[in-house]
Design a protein around this motif. Structure first.
Motif, short mmCIF file in Angstrom:
data_model
loop_
_atom_site.label_atom_id
_atom_site.label_comp_id
_atom_site.label_asym_id
_atom_site.label_seq_id
_atom_site.Cartn_x
_atom_site.Cartn_y
_atom_site.Cartn_z
N PHE A 268 10.46 0.43 13.40
CA PHE A 268 11.03 -0.54 12.46
C PHE A 268 11.87 0.17 11.41
O PHE A 268 12.97 -0.29 11.06
CB PHE A 268 9.88 -1.32 11.82
N ARG A 269 11.38 1.29 10.95
CA ARG A 269 12.13 2.06 9.95
C ARG A 269 13.48 2.52 10.54
O ARG A 269 14.52 2.46 9.86
CB ARG A 269 11.31 3.26 9.49
N LYS A 270 13.49 2.96 11.79
CA LYS A 270 14.73 3.38 12.45
C LYS A 270 15.71 2.20 12.55
O LYS A 270 16.91 2.36 12.32
CB LYS A 270 14.43 3.91 13.86
N LEU A 271 15.20 1.04 12.91
CA LEU A 271 16.05 -0.13 13.05
C LEU A 271 16.70 -0.52 11.74
O LEU A 271 17.89 -0.89 11.69
CB LEU A 271 15.22 -1.31 13.58
N GLN A 297 -1.57 1.36 5.90
CA GLN A 297 -1.18 0.53 4.75
C GLN A 297 -0.13 1.24 3.90
O GLN A 297 0.82 0.62 3.42
CB GLN A 297 -2.40 0.19 3.92
N ARG A 298 -0.31 2.55 3.74
CA ARG A 298 0.67 3.32 2.96
C ARG A 298 2.06 3.24 3.61
O ARG A 298 3.08 3.07 2.93
CB ARG A 298 0.23 4.77 2.85
N ARG A 299 2.08 3.34 4.93
CA ARG A 299 3.36 3.28 5.64
C ARG A 299 4.01 1.90 5.52
O ARG A 299 5.24 1.79 5.40
CB ARG A 299 3.15 3.62 7.12
N LEU A 300 3.20 0.86 5.55
CA LEU A 300 3.73 -0.50 5.44
C LEU A 300 4.32 -0.79 4.06
O LEU A 300 5.22 -1.62 3.93
CB LEU A 300 2.63 -1.53 5.74
N THR A 301 3.78 -0.13 3.06
CA THR A 301 4.22 -0.40 1.69
C THR A 301 5.22 0.63 1.16
O THR A 301 5.55 0.61 -0.03
CB THR A 301 3.00 -0.46 0.74
N ASP A 302 5.70 1.52 2.02
CA ASP A 302 6.74 2.47 1.60
C ASP A 302 7.95 1.70 1.08
O ASP A 302 8.32 0.65 1.64
CB ASP A 302 7.17 3.36 2.76
N SER A 303 8.57 2.22 0.04
CA SER A 303 9.63 1.50 -0.65
C SER A 303 10.82 1.16 0.23
O SER A 303 11.51 0.15 0.01
CB SER A 303 10.12 2.31 -1.86
N ASP A 304 11.09 1.96 1.29
CA ASP A 304 12.29 1.71 2.09
C ASP A 304 12.12 0.57 3.10
O ASP A 304 13.11 0.10 3.66
CB ASP A 304 12.71 2.98 2.83
N ILE A 305 10.88 0.10 3.32
CA ILE A 305 10.68 -1.00 4.27
C ILE A 305 9.88 -2.16 3.70
O ILE A 305 9.84 -3.24 4.30
CB ILE A 305 10.00 -0.52 5.56
N ALA A 306 9.23 -1.97 2.57
CA ALA A 306 8.28 -2.96 2.04
C ALA A 306 8.88 -4.34 1.88
O ALA A 306 8.23 -5.36 2.15
CB ALA A 306 7.71 -2.48 0.70
N ASP A 307 10.16 -4.43 1.46
CA ASP A 307 10.77 -5.74 1.23
C ASP A 307 11.10 -6.47 2.54
O ASP A 307 11.45 -7.65 2.52
CB ASP A 307 12.04 -5.59 0.39
N ARG A 308 10.97 -5.78 3.67
CA ARG A 308 11.25 -6.40 4.97
C ARG A 308 9.98 -6.65 5.77
O ARG A 308 10.04 -6.98 6.96
CB ARG A 308 12.20 -5.50 5.79
N VAL A 309 8.82 -6.49 5.13
CA VAL A 309 7.53 -6.66 5.80
C VAL A 309 6.80 -7.87 5.23
O VAL A 309 6.72 -8.06 4.02
CB VAL A 309 6.64 -5.40 5.63
N VAL A 310 6.25 -8.69 6.12
CA VAL A 310 5.34 -9.77 5.75
C VAL A 310 3.98 -9.41 6.31
O VAL A 310 3.84 -9.25 7.53
CB VAL A 310 5.80 -11.13 6.33
N ALA A 311 3.00 -9.22 5.44
CA ALA A 311 1.68 -8.77 5.89
C ALA A 311 0.61 -9.79 5.55
O ALA A 311 0.52 -10.26 4.42
CB ALA A 311 1.35 -7.42 5.26
N LYS A 312 -0.21 -10.12 6.55
CA LYS A 312 -1.36 -10.99 6.37
C LYS A 312 -2.56 -10.20 6.90
O LYS A 312 -2.93 -10.27 8.06
CB LYS A 312 -1.17 -12.28 7.17
N ILE A 313 -3.15 -9.40 6.01
CA ILE A 313 -4.16 -8.44 6.44
C ILE A 313 -5.55 -9.07 6.32
O ILE A 313 -6.31 -8.81 5.38
CB ILE A 313 -4.06 -7.13 5.63
N GLU A 314 -5.85 -9.91 7.27
CA GLU A 314 -7.14 -10.57 7.33
C GLU A 314 -7.25 -11.30 8.66
O GLU A 314 -6.26 -11.44 9.39
CB GLU A 314 -7.29 -11.59 6.19
N TYR A 315 -8.45 -11.75 8.99
CA TYR A 315 -8.62 -12.55 10.19
C TYR A 315 -7.95 -13.90 9.99
O TYR A 315 -8.11 -14.55 8.96
CB TYR A 315 -10.11 -12.75 10.48
N VAL A 316 -7.16 -14.32 10.96
CA VAL A 316 -6.45 -15.59 10.87
C VAL A 316 -7.12 -16.59 11.82
O VAL A 316 -7.21 -16.34 13.03
CB VAL A 316 -4.97 -15.41 11.26
#
Length: 435
Positions: A268-271, A297-316
């Protein structure tokens, strides 16, 4: 590489029906000397031990069996106490597990486990069904694999088991001699075992010395219990604050090391380096080592991708699942080790194409260019290329029309009718042999 197929190739295979037909023929021959009423479908009665979870699979199996006239003692929980079961005249719903809330106190959890095993032992002693079908073990694996299996056999029950994983410990990198011995014991004590792929059958035979004649491959039944309304892709994206033009990737399910989410994040970061219209939706509950989730979690919240991620970290829950699959343009399965994935078939049930790692039998379940694409496992660069190829493909450009074709393909390939045909013939064969 499997060649791209035409739309006409989205048709059901017949190998599982061939197996069922062979079993049915053998049973028919045997019954020539047996009154036809002894084991006709309306008189088949089995006990289905569900483990209390995975509602789509448990409900799908129960409905498929009762549609063939099989009477089912359904061992369930509060989570499985639903109208589909309670209103089925062929289901005897037994809520032996009760409440399974994860936020219960430690004392309450201990007491409810003790109550469950006490109820299960008492039920088995007086149960009318002569055949027990175990869909899952409980959390106390040693007790279920050894002591309960010995108890069921002592009671004279025929026991069949659906092994969704041959050895989950090996997959999760926490295998042990005790784990393998208990698995070997359960597999030995079972009268028959169902698996979902030929690779699973081969591994079970080679690593645990289970005779292949004792193992039957069945399709992974399609999830037909999750709500699927007229919600559109555009509306689903709007509800998640995603632009209708964003190219949306979905990761769904437990977040564990073998799921390979880190490779998807890297891809995703490459894209995003060349196109900021990609969006990543991550939905699931962390499972396994805490250190793995902390790093992910650290990778998901890195500043270069965080604004393009939607995270729902729980059982749905089931009633919320549709939103994420409808908002997605493609499902990503970046697994590093797996035999088969229920998430793939859940995606197919919504007509959603998938891009999957070439592990287990995933390649066999994906028609290149028609239901998705396959990439090299643990290779984020190849994954990024396949994602780009997908969004430039005819499959994505005609996704509105292709969704119905994918749904039809999945419903044929993994219909519960196909599962129940095979399963009930095995039931009948085992019960006939006990006469």
């Amino acid at each position: 590489m499997r060649q791209a197929a035409n739309s006409s190739d989205l048709r059901p295979l017949t190998r599982h029906h061939d197996v069922a037909a062979g079993l049915a023929s053998a049973i028919s021959s045997h019954s020539s000397a047996t009154p036809s009423s002894v084991l006709s479908p309306p008189t088949l009665k089995i006990s289905l031990l569900t483990g209390g979870g995975d509602k789509p699979y448990a409900l799908g199996m129960a409905a498929a069996l009762t549609s063939l006239g099989v009477d089912v003692d359904f061992i369930g929980s509060d989570d499985l106490r639903v109208p589909e079961l309670l209103n089925d005249s062929r289901v005897n719903f037994l809520n032996l597990r009760g409440d399974q809330r994860s936020d219960a106190s430690r004392t309450d959890k201990i007491l409810r486990v003790l109550r469950y095993y006490g109820r299960l032992i008492a039920y088995a002693a007086v149960a009318k069904p002569k055949l027990f079908h175990l869909l899952w073990n409980n959390k106390f694996q040693l007790l279920d694999r050894i002591l309960l299996m010995l108890y069921y056999r002592l009671l004279g029950k025929k026991v069949v088991f659906t092994a969704h994983n041959v050895n989950a410990g090996k997959r999760d990198s926490n295998d042990s001699w005790l784990n393998r011995i208990s698995l070997k014991t359960q597999y030995t004590l079972c009268d028959h075992i169902f698996v979902h792929t030929t690779e699973m059958k081969s591994e079970m035979a080679s690593e645990f010395r289970v005779p292949k004649s004792k193992i039957t491959v069945i399709p992974f039944g399609i999830n037909n219990t999750v709500p699927n309304s007229s919600l559109s892709n555009v509306e689903a994206k709007r509800q998640l604050t995603i632009s209708s033009t964003d190219k949306t990737l979905l990761f769904f399910g437990n977040i564990a090391p073998y799921k390979g989410l880190e490779y998807l994040i890297a891809a995703f970061r490459k894209l995003l380096e060349g196109d900021r219209t990609y969006r990543l939706v991550v939905v699931g509950k962390p499972k396994g080592p805490e250190s793995y989730w902390t790093e992910t979690q650290r990778r998901l919240t890195d500043s270069d991708i965080a604004d393009r991620v939607v995270a729902k970290i729980e059982y749905v829950p089931d009633e919320e699942t549709e939103l994420y699959f409808k908002a997605a343009d493609v499902l990503i399965l970046p697994y590093t080790h797996v035999f088969q994935s229920g998430v793939l078939f859940l995606g197919y049930s919504f007509g959603l194409p998938a891009i999957a790692a070439d592990v287990g039998s995933l390649r066999e379940e994906i028609i290149e260019g028609e239901t998705g694409f396959v990439f090299k496992p643990r290779d984020s660069s190849d994954l990024a290329r396949k994602i780009q190829n997908y969004f430039n493909s005819e499959l994505f450009r005609n996704l509105g029309n292709r969704r119905a074709e994918i749904q039809a393909y999945a419903n044929e390939q993994h219909s519960w009718a196909r599962v129940s045909d095979i399963v009930t013939n095995v039931y009948s064969s085992l019960l006939l042999s006990a006469l």
